[in-house]
Motif scaffolding. Structure first.
Motif, PDB file in Angstrom:
ATOM      1  N   ILE A 250     -13.840 -18.560  -7.424  1.00  0.00           N
ATOM      2  CA  ILE A 250     -14.664 -19.230  -8.435  1.00  0.00           C
ATOM      3  C   ILE A 250     -13.853 -19.610  -9.676  1.00  0.00           C
ATOM      4  O   ILE A 250     -13.899 -20.753 -10.138  1.00  0.00           O
ATOM      5  CB  ILE A 250     -15.848 -18.326  -8.851  1.00  0.00           C
TER       6      ILE A 250
ATOM      7  N   HIS B 118     -10.737 -20.072  -9.976  1.00  0.00           N
ATOM      8  CA  HIS B 118      -9.708 -21.083  -9.690  1.00  0.00           C
ATOM      9  C   HIS B 118     -10.307 -22.398  -9.209  1.00  0.00           C
ATOM     10  O   HIS B 118      -9.585 -23.352  -8.937  1.00  0.00           O
ATOM     11  CB  HIS B 118      -8.733 -20.556  -8.631  1.00  0.00           C
ATOM     12  N   GLY B 119     -11.614 -22.426  -9.071  1.00  0.00           N
ATOM     13  CA  GLY B 119     -12.242 -23.621  -8.525  1.00  0.00           C
ATOM     14  C   GLY B 119     -13.363 -24.115  -9.432  1.00  0.00           C
ATOM     15  O   GLY B 119     -13.111 -24.703 -10.481  1.00  0.00           O
ATOM     16  N   LEU B 120     -14.580 -23.818  -9.042  1.00  0.00           N
ATOM     17  CA  LEU B 120     -15.757 -24.306  -9.769  1.00  0.00           C
ATOM     18  C   LEU B 120     -15.648 -24.081 -11.269  1.00  0.00           C
ATOM     19  O   LEU B 120     -15.977 -24.958 -12.056  1.00  0.00           O
ATOM     20  CB  LEU B 120     -17.016 -23.608  -9.219  1.00  0.00           C
ATOM     21  N   ASN B 121     -15.183 -22.888 -11.670  1.00  0.00           N
ATOM     22  CA  ASN B 121     -15.217 -22.521 -13.089  1.00  0.00           C
ATOM     23  C   ASN B 121     -13.844 -22.508 -13.745  1.00  0.00           C
ATOM     24  O   ASN B 121     -13.634 -21.794 -14.725  1.00  0.00           O
ATOM     25  CB  ASN B 121     -15.914 -21.162 -13.248  1.00  0.00           C
ATOM     26  N   LYS B 122     -12.953 -23.310 -13.223  1.00  0.00           N
ATOM     27  CA  LYS B 122     -11.599 -23.302 -13.787  1.00  0.00           C
ATOM     28  C   LYS B 122     -11.556 -23.905 -15.184  1.00  0.00           C
ATOM     29  O   LYS B 122     -10.553 -23.762 -15.891  1.00  0.00           O
ATOM     30  CB  LYS B 122     -10.615 -24.003 -12.856  1.00  0.00           C
ATOM     31  N   ASP B 123     -12.641 -24.568 -15.582  1.00  0.00           N
ATOM     32  CA  ASP B 123     -12.705 -25.126 -16.934  1.00  0.00           C
ATOM     33  C   ASP B 123     -13.209 -24.113 -17.958  1.00  0.00           C
ATOM     34  O   ASP B 123     -13.327 -24.431 -19.137  1.00  0.00           O
ATOM     35  CB  ASP B 123     -13.613 -26.366 -16.948  1.00  0.00           C
TER      36      ASP B 123
END
Lengths: 205, 205
Positions: free
Chosen positions: A69, A71-76
């Protein structure tokens, strides 16, 4: 086939296949098992062991954790209170989708704020959110310090580290409390399986 | 059991159960079937019909669409170019999680920008992203106008409406093109199933 006939074919059929239909194929009732607790308390370890125990019974589950998560969806997102809240909000929404898909899903995040966890609970249908408080004394977590994070936090190298420089709010009414400082991994998994069987998520083995 | 022994029990075991293990239980190779096309082109309708056809074969799939994403995970996003890009980015990440979980997932979003779709493709492993261009002339879509959206867009009541006041960028190299203006719903589903069988996602029925 005339244009009119074709156009008639293309009509919205809401939810031909629903969650119950999916669960019938999958052979269990889906839920989100929401592991919450300090870094090093054993959330991921227990989730991984439970995933294996479920697989041994022919049940597909899926773990949502920092690796897939953050590193992907919530990397922002970072680790400020606002970003932690948005982090948990999105994870809750994804967990809700997995549950609706019929997939037993296990989330392994510190999720330190009670209000954030309760918002996820409120999002879901009754019985879909199983809060698992992984209750391990911070002294034990810090002694393990598998990832060396506590040492860095004590040195001030990690700001807003839960339990050291950021709060952890203990669940008030979790479905399950796992005292991983006292239980073996096998005992933890047995506790979880027993809960799932007793409450009708899984057939008894 | 000593503290040391217990602590030894609690060790990170990365991925005891992996995607292949999950797929073995589920009986298919997972993928994201990414339906893209104008409003009214038939994305959701075809996805719903495919979901049913898969279910009839004992395959669990899950549809991600505006209903379960725009009202949940992405309810903080609007329809500006930036928000559309973030909308598709998050959906791509969620689709990737579903694919990793072993679940055949069908996404039904206009997803008008080529760059956004290509970013999702790049995120995934080869073969995990099946772009399905639902290719229907805008005149047909507008004539159907099931939700009355084209009428509103023509009246200027919906800003940035794809095909009217916002661009739709045609896929350059989609895995599948479905000409839903010419095909019946049954023919569309048969085309998709045939692709999945031929390319090793599904066993032949």
């Amino acid at each position: 086939m005339s244009e009119a006939t074709k156009a008639t074919n293309i009509v919205w059929h809401p939810g031909n296949v629903n969650r119950e239909d999916r669960q019938r194929i999958l052979g269990h009732r889906a839920a989100t098992m929401w592991f919450t607790g300090l870094s090093g308390s054993g959330k991921s370890t227990v989730a991984v062991a439970l995933e294996k125990a479920l697989w041994d019974r022919g049940i597909v589950s899926y773990i949502l954790d920092g690796d897939n998560i953050r590193h992907g969806l919530n990397k922002d997102l970072g680790f400020s209170p606002e970003d932690r809240t948005e982090n948990i909000r999105r994870i809750g929404e994804v967990a809700n989708l997995f549950t609706d898909a019929g997939v037993m899903n296990l989330t392994a995040f510190i999720s330190p704020y009670r209000a954030d966890r309760d918002k996820v609970r409120a999002l879901m249908q009754p019985g879909d959110f199983i809060e698992v408080y992984v209750d391990c004394p911070i002294e034990t977590c810090e002694k393990r310090d598998v990832k060396g994070l506590y040492a860095k936090a004590r040195e001030g190298k990690i700001p807003e580290f839960t339990g050291i420089s950021a709060p952890y709010e203990t669940p008030t009414n979790p479905e399950i409390v796992l005292k991983t400082g006292d239980l073996s991994l096998e005992q933890s998994v047995a506790t979880l399986l027993s809960y799932l069987e007793t409450n009708g998520y899984l057939k008894k083995a």
